[in-house]
Design an enzyme around this catalytic site. Structure first.
Site, mmCIF file in Angstrom:
data_model
loop_
_atom_site.group_PDB
_atom_site.id
_atom_site.type_symbol
_atom_site.label_atom_id
_atom_site.label_comp_id
_atom_site.label_asym_id
_atom_site.label_seq_id
_atom_site.Cartn_x
_atom_site.Cartn_y
_atom_site.Cartn_z
ATOM 1 N N CYS A 1 7.943 -8.261 -2.123
ATOM 2 C CA CYS A 1 7.508 -9.648 -1.883
ATOM 3 C C CYS A 1 8.652 -10.644 -1.951
ATOM 4 O O CYS A 1 8.453 -11.839 -1.720
ATOM 5 C CB CYS A 1 6.393 -10.043 -2.850
ATOM 6 N N HIS B 1 -0.023 -22.311 8.941
ATOM 7 C CA HIS B 1 1.133 -21.984 9.781
ATOM 8 C C HIS B 1 2.431 -22.590 9.247
ATOM 9 O O HIS B 1 3.213 -23.184 9.986
ATOM 10 C CB HIS B 1 0.879 -22.376 11.242
ATOM 11 N N GLU C 1 -5.620 -13.347 -1.073
ATOM 12 C CA GLU C 1 -4.370 -13.187 -0.331
ATOM 13 C C GLU C 1 -4.428 -11.990 0.615
ATOM 14 O O GLU C 1 -3.858 -12.021 1.704
ATOM 15 C CB GLU C 1 -3.208 -13.016 -1.316
#
Length: 150
Positions: free
Chosen positions: A37, A78, A130
């Site tokens: 990550c 976005h 998530e």
């Protein structure tokens, strides 16, 4: 997200409103412990925001559903979350855009708006998914002296 079941926070408010929405965003966690990550990657986050209160506004709303979505979706959809240096900072581990911190940030943004409303509703829970198998729930702590029923 239709018919999704979320853990229900306990409260004694007269009204409870829940708003579901999603947004697509990328992030990375600048910490050794983050493993893969640490690299930039993206998610379609699914959020549920729970607002509660005893009084409705002059339009008959606890809070308008559209406002909750606009506060979060317009800000984060976005984007690269790490670019939002007001919400997320590379120099403070408590502000890396982990799922936990993003959920808390959603709470902070929603509650800041609610604090300016005359009927004073409260954001009592943010559920943030998530991935299909990973989610976080953020519930703010009661302030000292705040009645346990609220």
């Amino acid at each position: 997200m239709l018919q999704q079941v979320y853990p229900a926070p306990l409260h004694n408010y007269s009204y409870e409103l829940n708003k579901d929405f999603h947004f697509a965003a990328a992030h990375f966690i600048p910490a050794e412990e983050a493993g893969k990550c640490r690299q930039v990657h993206g998610h379609t986050y699914y959020a549920n925001v729970t607002v509660a209160g005893d009084e409705l506004d002059t339009a008959g709303f606890l809070v308008n559903f559209a406002i909750i979505k606009k506060l979060i979706h317009d800000r984060f959809d976005h984007t690269l979350l790490n670019d939002d240096k007001v919400s997320f900072r590379d120099d403070e581990p408590e502000r890396f855009p982990t799922t936990e911190v993003v959920a808390r940030t959603i709470y902070e943004l929603v509650q800041a708006h609610l604090d300016g409303m005359p009927n004073r509703p409260q954001c009592i829970q943010v559920y943030l998914r998530e991935t299909p198998t990973s989610y976080c729930i953020y519930r703010p702590r009661r302030k000292a002296g705040q009645d346990a029923s609220h």
